[in-house]
Design a protein around this motif. Sequence first.
Motif, PDB file in Angstrom:
ATOM      1  N   LEU A 220       0.835  -1.205   0.000  1.00  0.00           N
ATOM      2  CA  LEU A 220       0.000   0.000   0.000  1.00  0.00           C
ATOM      3  C   LEU A 220       0.871   1.257   0.000  1.00  0.00           C
ATOM      4  O   LEU A 220       0.604   2.214  -0.745  1.00  0.00           O
ATOM      5  N   ASN A 221       1.911   1.256   0.821  1.00  0.00           N
ATOM      6  CA  ASN A 221       2.818   2.417   0.858  1.00  0.00           C
ATOM      7  C   ASN A 221       3.577   2.567  -0.455  1.00  0.00           C
ATOM      8  O   ASN A 221       3.783   3.680  -0.945  1.00  0.00           O
ATOM      9  N   LYS A 222       3.990   1.441  -1.031  1.00  0.00           N
ATOM     10  CA  LYS A 222       4.708   1.483  -2.308  1.00  0.00           C
ATOM     11  C   LYS A 222       3.827   2.080  -3.402  1.00  0.00           C
ATOM     12  O   LYS A 222       4.301   2.829  -4.261  1.00  0.00           O
ATOM     13  N   LEU A 223       2.535   1.755  -3.385  1.00  0.00           N
ATOM     14  CA  LEU A 223       1.605   2.235  -4.402  1.00  0.00           C
ATOM     15  C   LEU A 223       1.092   3.640  -4.105  1.00  0.00           C
ATOM     16  O   LEU A 223       0.300   4.182  -4.868  1.00  0.00           O
ATOM     17  N   GLY A 224       1.551   4.211  -2.998  1.00  0.00           N
ATOM     18  CA  GLY A 224       1.104   5.550  -2.655  1.00  0.00           C
ATOM     19  C   GLY A 224      -0.298   5.592  -2.080  1.00  0.00           C
ATOM     20  O   GLY A 224      -0.904   6.664  -1.996  1.00  0.00           O
ATOM     21  N   LYS A 225      -0.827   4.439  -1.658  1.00  0.00           N
ATOM     22  CA  LYS A 225      -2.174   4.392  -1.075  1.00  0.00           C
ATOM     23  C   LYS A 225      -2.040   4.586   0.437  1.00  0.00           C
ATOM     24  O   LYS A 225      -2.380   3.715   1.247  1.00  0.00           O
ATOM     25  N   PHE A 226      -1.553   5.758   0.790  1.00  0.00           N
ATOM     26  CA  PHE A 226      -1.182   6.012   2.182  1.00  0.00           C
ATOM     27  C   PHE A 226      -2.389   6.108   3.114  1.00  0.00           C
ATOM     28  O   PHE A 226      -2.318   5.697   4.260  1.00  0.00           O
ATOM     29  N   ALA A 251       3.572   5.280  10.815  1.00  0.00           N
ATOM     30  CA  ALA A 251       4.391   6.490  10.722  1.00  0.00           C
ATOM     31  C   ALA A 251       4.728   6.811   9.268  1.00  0.00           C
ATOM     32  O   ALA A 251       4.622   7.961   8.828  1.00  0.00           O
ATOM     33  N   ASN A 252       5.108   5.799   8.500  1.00  0.00           N
ATOM     34  CA  ASN A 252       5.411   6.022   7.084  1.00  0.00           C
ATOM     35  C   ASN A 252       4.168   6.448   6.315  1.00  0.00           C
ATOM     36  O   ASN A 252       4.248   7.262   5.387  1.00  0.00           O
ATOM     37  N   GLY A 253       3.015   5.912   6.713  1.00  0.00           N
ATOM     38  CA  GLY A 253       1.760   6.322   6.094  1.00  0.00           C
ATOM     39  C   GLY A 253       1.438   7.777   6.382  1.00  0.00           C
ATOM     40  O   GLY A 253       0.975   8.510   5.495  1.00  0.00           O
ATOM     41  N   TYR A 254       1.714   8.213   7.605  1.00  0.00           N
ATOM     42  CA  TYR A 254       1.502   9.618   7.969  1.00  0.00           C
ATOM     43  C   TYR A 254       2.368  10.541   7.096  1.00  0.00           C
ATOM     44  O   TYR A 254       1.918  11.594   6.647  1.00  0.00           O
ATOM     45  N   VAL A 255       3.628  10.142   6.878  1.00  0.00           N
ATOM     46  CA  VAL A 255       4.489  10.939   5.994  1.00  0.00           C
ATOM     47  C   VAL A 255       3.856  11.027   4.615  1.00  0.00           C
ATOM     48  O   VAL A 255       3.821  12.090   3.987  1.00  0.00           O
ATOM     49  N   GLY A 256       3.311   9.909   4.151  1.00  0.00           N
ATOM     50  CA  GLY A 256       2.717   9.852   2.830  1.00  0.00           C
ATOM     51  C   GLY A 256       1.542  10.783   2.642  1.00  0.00           C
ATOM     52  O   GLY A 256       1.368  11.366   1.565  1.00  0.00           O
ATOM     53  N   ILE A 257       0.712  10.940   3.671  1.00  0.00           N
ATOM     54  CA  ILE A 257      -0.455  11.821   3.541  1.00  0.00           C
ATOM     55  C   ILE A 257      -0.157  13.239   4.026  1.00  0.00           C
ATOM     56  O   ILE A 257      -1.060  14.073   4.130  1.00  0.00           O
ATOM     57  N   GLY A 258       1.133  13.496   4.310  1.00  0.00           N
ATOM     58  CA  GLY A 258       1.530  14.860   4.648  1.00  0.00           C
ATOM     59  C   GLY A 258       1.412  15.220   6.111  1.00  0.00           C
ATOM     60  O   GLY A 258       1.612  16.385   6.474  1.00  0.00           O
ATOM     61  N   GLU A 259       1.110  14.252   6.983  1.00  0.00           N
ATOM     62  CA  GLU A 259       0.991  14.536   8.413  1.00  0.00           C
ATOM     63  C   GLU A 259       2.327  14.209   9.091  1.00  0.00           C
ATOM     64  O   GLU A 259       2.441  13.285   9.904  1.00  0.00           O
ATOM     65  N   SER A 260       3.327  15.015   8.765  1.00  0.00           N
ATOM     66  CA  SER A 260       4.697  14.740   9.218  1.00  0.00           C
ATOM     67  C   SER A 260       4.852  14.824  10.729  1.00  0.00           C
ATOM     68  O   SER A 260       5.643  14.076  11.315  1.00  0.00           O
ATOM     69  N   GLU A 261       4.132  15.740  11.358  1.00  0.00           N
ATOM     70  CA  GLU A 261       4.260  15.892  12.816  1.00  0.00           C
ATOM     71  C   GLU A 261       3.878  14.595  13.526  1.00  0.00           C
ATOM     72  O   GLU A 261       4.559  14.160  14.463  1.00  0.00           O
ATOM     73  N   LYS A 262       2.789  13.971  13.077  1.00  0.00           N
ATOM     74  CA  LYS A 262       2.360  12.704  13.681  1.00  0.00           C
ATOM     75  C   LYS A 262       3.405  11.623  13.441  1.00  0.00           C
ATOM     76  O   LYS A 262       3.697  10.809  14.323  1.00  0.00           O
ATOM     77  N   MET A 446       2.153  15.308  -4.092  1.00  0.00           N
ATOM     78  CA  MET A 446       3.406  14.557  -4.251  1.00  0.00           C
ATOM     79  C   MET A 446       3.319  13.803  -5.566  1.00  0.00           C
ATOM     80  O   MET A 446       2.427  14.059  -6.384  1.00  0.00           O
ATOM     81  N   GLU A 447       4.238  12.881  -5.773  1.00  0.00           N
ATOM     82  CA  GLU A 447       4.179  12.045  -6.973  1.00  0.00           C
ATOM     83  C   GLU A 447       3.152  10.941  -6.714  1.00  0.00           C
ATOM     84  O   GLU A 447       3.463   9.900  -6.142  1.00  0.00           O
ATOM     85  N   LEU A 448       1.938  11.173  -7.151  1.00  0.00           N
ATOM     86  CA  LEU A 448       0.835  10.254  -6.878  1.00  0.00           C
ATOM     87  C   LEU A 448       0.873   9.068  -7.838  1.00  0.00           C
ATOM     88  O   LEU A 448       1.164   9.217  -9.022  1.00  0.00           O
ATOM     89  N   HIS A 449       0.520   7.905  -7.329  1.00  0.00           N
ATOM     90  CA  HIS A 449       0.576   6.671  -8.118  1.00  0.00           C
ATOM     91  C   HIS A 449      -0.769   6.308  -8.752  1.00  0.00           C
ATOM     92  O   HIS A 449      -0.890   5.262  -9.389  1.00  0.00           O
TER      93      HIS A 449
END
Length: 656
Positions: A220-226, A251-262, A446-449
Motif C-alpha cells: 500500500l505504501n509502495k503504491l502511494g495508497k497512504f 508512521a510512514n503512512g503519515y508521511v505519505g499523507i503529509g501529516e509529518s508531525e504525527k 506529491m508524486e501520486l501513483h
Amino acid sequence: MTNQNQDAIAQIKQSISKQNLSYALSLTRNALEKTDEDEQINELLYMKSVIYRLSQSPKKALETLDQLLERRPDYGRAYQEKGYCYKQLGESKLSANSFYQATRFNQALLSAWRQLLDVYKKTNNQEALRLASHHVEYLQSLPAPVLGAYDLMYEGQLHKAEKLCRQFLQKNRHEPEAMMLLAEIGSQLKVYHDSEFLLESCVTLYPDNEKAANAYQALLNKLGKFAKSVAFAKQRLSRNSDNIGAKLALANGYVGIGESEKAISLFNEMLKNNNSLHGVWLSLGHALKAKGELKEAVSAYRQAAALQKDFGDAYWSLANTKTYKFEESDIALMREVESSPTTRLDDRIHLCFALGKALEDAKSFEESFFYYRQGNLLKKKTLSFDITRLEKAMDAQKKVFPEIRKKESVKGYPAKDPIFIVGLPRAGSTLLEQILASHSQIDGTMELHDILGIASSLSSHKEAYPYNLATLDDDYAYRLGKLYIEQTRVYRQDAPFFIDKMPNNFIHIGLIKKILPNAKIIDARRNPMDCCFSGFKQLFGDGQEFSYSLTDIGRYYKAYEKLMAHWNTVLPGEILTVQHEDVLDDLEGQVRRLLDFCGLEFEEACLTFHKTKRVIKTPSSEQVRQPIYRTGMGQWIPFESNLSELKDVLNVSSTC
C-alpha cells in the motif's frame, strides 16, 4: 529460451547427476560458445562452476563464479557455490561469509542456511544461531512447490515461479504462503492490481498473519495508497498496541499523507523505547527532510550510519539532501566499507552513489564518475529492464490515439481540479510544483501513483492496455475519472486545484484526457544533457529503471520527446511545455504563463516560492527551498569525457 537450449541444459544436468563430469564440462563449453542469451549464459556458468568443484578444482570454480557474479551480482546460488568451494579449500571464514551472502540474495537456499547453522554453533553466536534456526524451521515448513517457487523468484525466474505457484494454488486454494508469494511475484512483474487483491484477500482470511499484514502494508505504501495504509495500520494497532511493524507502517503512512508531525512523534516514541533501531532513524530522517527540517534530518541520518557503519542508505540519504557536504574522513570510511567483501550489494550500490556525490562536490570528477558508473552498473545488473520494450509501449500509445481528438466527444469525469506535471525525473518538475503550490488556489501533493494504478488495473482486462482505451465506454471513463478524484482527495487541503507530479504520467496522457478531459497538463523540460546526467547520478527509491545506463536514459529521453510531440499534435493547446532554463532566465514571465494556462490570477507568493512551507518528498526538496539559482546548469560538462554514449544517443556535439 529455445527448445535446443533447454535440451542442452537438461543433458548437462543429467551428466552431472551421473558423475560424468568431463562430458558435462565439454557440453557446457560447447553450449556457451553457441548462445548469447543472458539467462542461459548465467545458468551455464553456474553449472560449469559446480562441475569444477565436483571435479576437485575449486579454484577454477571460483574463477567461473567470479565471471558469473560480474554478470549477476545478486545471484544467490553463485554465492552458495562459493561457500562450498571455500569450504573445500579450508577457508572457513570466506566460506561462512559466502553462505551468508547467499542467504541475503536468496532466502530460500535451505542448504546455505544449514551451513550457517554449523558455523554459528562452532562460534557460539547465539543470536545468529537463533535467527538462522528460526529461518530453517520456516523453510522446512513450506510445501515443496512453494519453496521451489521462492527459489525461482529470488533467482530472477519470475515467470517460472509464477507458473509453479499458480499450479499449487489451484489444488490448495487460499494457502497463505502461496498467496503472499504470488503477490510478491506480481509486484516484481508490476502487476500491482493483482498483488493488492491477493494480499487484501490474505489479510481478510488470516487477520492474525503478521507476515501477510506487513506485506500488504508495504505494498500500500509502495503504491502511494497512504490513506488506506494508515487505516489498516490503526486497525492492526487496535488489536495489539505494541506491534512495531504496524507502528512503523503507520508512521510512514503519515508521511505519505503529509501529516509529518504525527509521523515524527511516532518515530521518536519508537526510538525512546529502543534508540538502536537504525532503520527507524533513517525513516525519521526522511520525515524531517520532507518537512524541511534539514539540520535535524542530517542528525538522524548520521545516527543511522553510526549505529551500522555499512548502512549504505544512510550515507546516500545524506548525499541525497543535495546540500550536505561530506568530510574527508566520511569519504575514507565510505571507500573502505564499499570495497569490503562483506558489504551487502544493496549497501554497496547506495555507497557508490553517495561517493559519487561526495567526490563531485570535492571536484574529483574522474573518481566521482568511477563511483557513479559503478553504482549504476551494479544497480542495472539487478534489474530485468529492456529499453526496447518501453519504447514499444510508448509507440503503442501513438497507435491508440492516432487522430486529433474532438473535445465535445469526450465524456469522462468533468472535474477541473487536477494539474498534472509530467516529464523526466530531474527535469525541474519539483520547482514548478513548488511555484504553483505557493498559489492560494492550488494544493501541492506529491508524486501520486493513482494514474499508474488505473493503467495497471486496465492491463488486467482481456484486451491489453492501452489498446482497450479505444473501446472504453463513456460510463466507464466517467467512473475512472471520478475514482481518481476520490482517491486523491486525501492528499489535498481545501484549495480548488491540486497538483499530481508523477513524471511518468506523460506516457498516460491519452488515458488522463480520456477520463479527466478538463485536467491541465504541464510538461517540464530541461536541457537534455543536464536532465539525463542528473538522472544518471540519482539512485531512485523505486522505478525509473531506464536511468541506470547512459544509453538507456538517452533513448528514453528521445522516446519521451517523440511521444510528447505526438500528444501535442493530437491534443493541440492542451499541454503547456515549460523549459527549465526559461524559468531561470525569466521567473515572473514563466510564472504568469503557468498561472494563465491554469486559469488563475497572478499571486506574488509564486515568486517567493522558497518561503512556502509544505511537505516535499522528492530529491529536490532542499533545492526548491532556496531562491532561483543556476548551479545545476552544465553539471555534466566536467564529466564530458565519460559521456560519449549519452552524447551519441542525444546527438550532442562536443563542447570543446
